[in-house]
Design a protein around this motif. Structure first.
Motif, mmCIF file in Angstrom:
data_model
loop_
_atom_site.group_PDB
_atom_site.id
_atom_site.type_symbol
_atom_site.label_atom_id
_atom_site.label_comp_id
_atom_site.label_asym_id
_atom_site.label_seq_id
_atom_site.Cartn_x
_atom_site.Cartn_y
_atom_site.Cartn_z
ATOM 1 N N ALA A 7 0.826 -1.204 0.000
ATOM 2 C CA ALA A 7 0.000 0.000 0.000
ATOM 3 C C ALA A 7 0.865 1.260 0.000
ATOM 4 C CB ALA A 7 -0.932 -0.009 1.210
ATOM 5 N N CYS A 8 2.007 1.210 0.676
ATOM 6 C CA CYS A 8 2.932 2.348 0.682
ATOM 7 C C CYS A 8 3.505 2.589 -0.718
ATOM 8 C CB CYS A 8 4.048 2.114 1.686
ATOM 9 S SG CYS A 8 3.525 2.194 3.413
ATOM 10 N N TRP A 9 3.892 1.523 -1.394
ATOM 11 C CA TRP A 9 4.403 1.681 -2.756
ATOM 12 C C TRP A 9 3.323 2.211 -3.702
ATOM 13 C CZ3 TRP A 9 9.174 1.476 -4.938
ATOM 14 C CH2 TRP A 9 10.224 1.037 -4.119
ATOM 15 N N ASP A 10 2.097 1.779 -3.492
ATOM 16 C CA ASP A 10 0.984 2.303 -4.293
ATOM 17 C C ASP A 10 0.861 3.805 -4.094
ATOM 18 O OD1 ASP A 10 -1.240 2.119 -6.017
ATOM 19 O OD2 ASP A 10 -2.621 1.834 -4.323
ATOM 20 N N LEU A 11 0.987 4.260 -2.842
ATOM 21 C CA LEU A 11 0.907 5.694 -2.552
ATOM 22 C C LEU A 11 2.119 6.446 -3.104
ATOM 23 C CD1 LEU A 11 -0.529 5.573 1.057
ATOM 24 C CD2 LEU A 11 -1.572 6.754 -0.890
ATOM 25 N N LEU A 12 3.292 5.832 -3.040
ATOM 26 C CA LEU A 12 4.482 6.473 -3.597
ATOM 27 C C LEU A 12 4.299 6.721 -5.088
ATOM 28 C CD1 LEU A 12 7.424 7.426 -3.432
ATOM 29 C CD2 LEU A 12 8.136 5.037 -3.657
ATOM 30 N N GLY A 13 3.755 5.725 -5.790
ATOM 31 C CA GLY A 13 3.521 5.899 -7.212
ATOM 32 C C GLY A 13 2.460 6.938 -7.504
ATOM 33 N N LYS A 14 1.355 6.888 -6.761
ATOM 34 C CA LYS A 14 0.271 7.841 -7.004
ATOM 35 C C LYS A 14 0.710 9.274 -6.714
ATOM 36 C CE LYS A 14 -3.522 4.607 -6.146
ATOM 37 N NZ LYS A 14 -4.497 4.097 -5.143
ATOM 38 N N SER A 15 1.465 9.458 -5.637
ATOM 39 C CA SER A 15 1.888 10.817 -5.276
ATOM 40 C C SER A 15 2.887 11.394 -6.280
ATOM 41 C CB SER A 15 2.489 10.825 -3.873
ATOM 42 O OG SER A 15 3.692 10.076 -3.833
ATOM 43 N N SER A 16 3.643 10.518 -6.939
ATOM 44 C CA SER A 16 4.620 10.990 -7.933
ATOM 45 C C SER A 16 4.062 10.957 -9.349
ATOM 46 C CB SER A 16 5.888 10.130 -7.864
ATOM 47 O OG SER A 16 5.582 8.778 -8.147
ATOM 48 N N GLY A 17 2.865 10.388 -9.511
ATOM 49 C CA GLY A 17 2.258 10.302 -10.830
ATOM 50 C C GLY A 17 2.889 9.249 -11.721
ATOM 51 N N LEU A 18 3.534 8.247 -11.122
ATOM 52 C CA LEU A 18 4.273 7.248 -11.901
ATOM 53 C C LEU A 18 3.807 5.837 -11.559
ATOM 54 C CD1 LEU A 18 7.886 8.649 -11.389
ATOM 55 C CD2 LEU A 18 6.539 8.781 -13.500
ATOM 56 N N PRO A 19 3.835 4.925 -12.538
ATOM 57 C CA PRO A 19 3.612 3.515 -12.211
ATOM 58 C C PRO A 19 4.733 3.012 -11.306
ATOM 59 C CG PRO A 19 3.529 3.900 -14.597
ATOM 60 C CD PRO A 19 4.083 5.141 -13.977
ATOM 61 N N VAL A 20 4.421 2.050 -10.453
ATOM 62 C CA VAL A 20 5.417 1.531 -9.521
ATOM 63 C C VAL A 20 6.610 0.936 -10.261
ATOM 64 C CG1 VAL A 20 5.829 -0.289 -7.811
ATOM 65 C CG2 VAL A 20 3.854 1.221 -7.573
ATOM 66 N N TYR A 21 6.388 0.340 -11.454
ATOM 67 C CA TYR A 21 7.534 -0.244 -12.164
ATOM 68 C C TYR A 21 8.586 0.801 -12.507
ATOM 69 C CZ TYR A 21 4.948 1.112 -16.484
ATOM 70 O OH TYR A 21 4.260 1.779 -17.460
ATOM 71 N N THR A 22 8.187 2.053 -12.712
ATOM 72 C CA THR A 22 9.163 3.113 -12.973
ATOM 73 C C THR A 22 10.032 3.341 -11.738
ATOM 74 O OG1 THR A 22 7.619 4.186 -14.504
ATOM 75 C CG2 THR A 22 9.456 5.513 -13.696
ATOM 76 N N LEU A 23 9.428 3.299 -10.574
ATOM 77 C CA LEU A 23 10.156 3.520 -9.331
ATOM 78 C C LEU A 23 11.038 2.331 -8.967
ATOM 79 C CD1 LEU A 23 7.127 5.001 -7.362
ATOM 80 C CD2 LEU A 23 8.985 6.287 -8.450
ATOM 81 N N LEU A 24 10.748 1.160 -9.527
ATOM 82 C CA LEU A 24 11.541 -0.040 -9.259
ATOM 83 C C LEU A 24 12.659 -0.244 -10.273
ATOM 84 C CD1 LEU A 24 8.641 -2.490 -8.318
ATOM 85 C CD2 LEU A 24 10.369 -1.562 -6.763
ATOM 86 N N GLY A 25 12.852 0.713 -11.170
ATOM 87 C CA GLY A 25 13.953 0.617 -12.120
ATOM 88 C C GLY A 25 13.592 0.918 -13.548
ATOM 89 N N GLY A 26 12.291 1.019 -13.846
ATOM 90 C CA GLY A 26 11.881 1.335 -15.205
ATOM 91 C C GLY A 26 11.294 0.132 -15.920
ATOM 92 N N LEU A 27 10.538 0.415 -16.960
ATOM 93 C CA LEU A 27 9.857 -0.640 -17.705
ATOM 94 C C LEU A 27 10.839 -1.354 -18.634
ATOM 95 C CD1 LEU A 27 7.131 -1.991 -18.336
ATOM 96 C CD2 LEU A 27 6.823 -0.301 -20.152
ATOM 97 N N LEU A 28 11.140 -2.617 -18.315
ATOM 98 C CA LEU A 28 12.040 -3.425 -19.137
ATOM 99 C C LEU A 28 11.298 -4.538 -19.875
ATOM 100 C CD1 LEU A 28 15.104 -3.788 -16.727
ATOM 101 C CD2 LEU A 28 14.776 -2.154 -18.588
#
Length: 366
Positions: free
Chosen positions: A108-129
């Motif tokens: 749930a924290c990662w979901d909020l991190l993504g929503k607050s930054s406007g990014l999918p979580v995969y971007t925050l985990l290193g980018g879409l590969l």
């Protein structure tokens, strides 16, 4: 941003087959999933889901999660959920072990991190590969004719990776694998998953009797030490799962050269915060992974799918579409599946929303 409330919901996930059966006589027709909702002072909500695969599979069970979440709630209320490592450290100080409960909050924290930054979580985990990811299908333990029918059905739907549940006596498992092997097509990945049911001598006997058959041997024995011993005598590449439960366990396995592949179940390691570290360790060591979870609906699937999507293709063995193993969906916006592959949306966060019509609220903490 601060967490104002933590809500705990549960929902039932009926299996979409007669029964989900694996070694040791374990068989289930329904699983209980736990969904955590973190509401913040900004109005954003974050969602996490965990679902142990029955009470006898891993050191966590659905009935115990509410008590763990009650103990963890005070460590989360008032905190900024975007500081995922800080929050994991606080949860570890508040409650020893209980990684699955911590995972519900961590996701749930990662979901909020993504929503607050406007990014999918995969971007925050290193980018879409991986724009799309190969899926495997579990062939549940059953009579050979039924398992052969499952293979044909899955292959017609585009699947080319299969996890075959084993767990009869050694001779029966040997005969089963030989009977199924004529179905194997070039380029497919086959895994014989024992879920820790064999002794060391049984695992070695099986591997030698199946020499020449192209498949991984997954978690043949219950303990890490037993599996390490078998690896020195087996004729098949070794894949570890249940005996790895922490970052340090994975470090030890890499140091001991104990595995050729691993199953990375996100909730077992406490969520994405620890799982991304394990993922990166395996990538640096050239260890391919099945990135998945024990069970779940759309939120759990989305969480591990974001980790899989940000993993270098050479080290992503496959993933799975657990939400499609159920007759009920607990979330909207789950990853899409077609022709044996899975894709994620570009929505921020995990990209999924709970369907509260299938959930009951068990607790609210503020």
């Amino acid at each position: 941003m601060r967490v104002e409330t933590l809500s705990v919901y549960t929902g039932e996930l009926p299996y979409n087959g007669p029964a989900y059966s694996f070694a040791g006589g374990r068989s289930y027709t329904e699983f209980t999933s736990t969904v955590v909702v973190l509401t913040t002072d900004t109005g954003l909500e974050g969602y996490g889901e965990v679902c142990p695969c029955g009470p006898s599979y891993m050191p966590a069970f659905a009935g115990g999660l509410p008590s763990c979440l009650e103990a963890l709630a005070p460590t989360v209320i008032g905190e900024d959920p975007r500081h995922t490592t800080r929050l994991m450290r606080k949860m570890d100080q508040a409650l020893n072990g209980q990684a699955v409960a911590k995972a519900a909050i961590d996701l749930a924290c990662w979901d909020l991190l993504g929503k607050s930054s406007g990014l999918p979580v995969y971007t925050l985990l290193g980018g879409l590969l991986n724009v799309s990811m190969p899926l495997h299908r579990i062939v549940s333990l059953a009579e050979p004719a039924e398992m052969r029918a499952s293979f044909r059905d899955f292959r017609e739907r585009g699947f080319h990776s299969f996890q075959i549940k084993l767990g009869h006596d050694i001779e029966a498992d040997r005969d089963l694998v030989h009977a199924l092997m004529d179905l194997r097509e070039s380029g497919e990945i086959w895994v014989g998953d024992v879920n820790g049911a064999w002794r060391r001598d049984e695992a070695v006997r099986f591997s030698r009797s199946a020499e020449g058959l192209d498949l991984y041997l997954e978690q043949p024995c219950a303990s890490y030490e037993e599996c390490l011993s078998v690896r020195g005598h087996a004729r098949h590449p070794m894949k570890l799962d249940e005996s790895l439960t922490s970052v340090s366990d994975v470090q030890r396995a890499l140091r001991d050269d104990a595995m050729d592949a691993m199953s990375l179940k996100v909730s077992k390691f406490g969520g994405l915060t620890h799982s991304r570290v394990i993922r990166d360790l395996c990538v640096a060591s050239g260890i391919p992974m099945t990135i998945e979870d024990a069970w779940g609906s759309g939120i759990a699937t989305a969480a591990y799918a974001h980790l899989a999507a940000s993993t270098p293709p050479a080290c992503l063995l496959n993933t799975t579409d657990l939400h499609n193993y159920n007759t009920v969906q607990l979330a909207r916006g789950a990853p899409e599946v077609a022709n044996g592959r899975m894709t994620l949306s570009e929505r921020p966060g995990l990209g999924v929303e709970p369907d509260f019509s299938h959930l009951r609220r068990d607790a609210l903490y503020s």
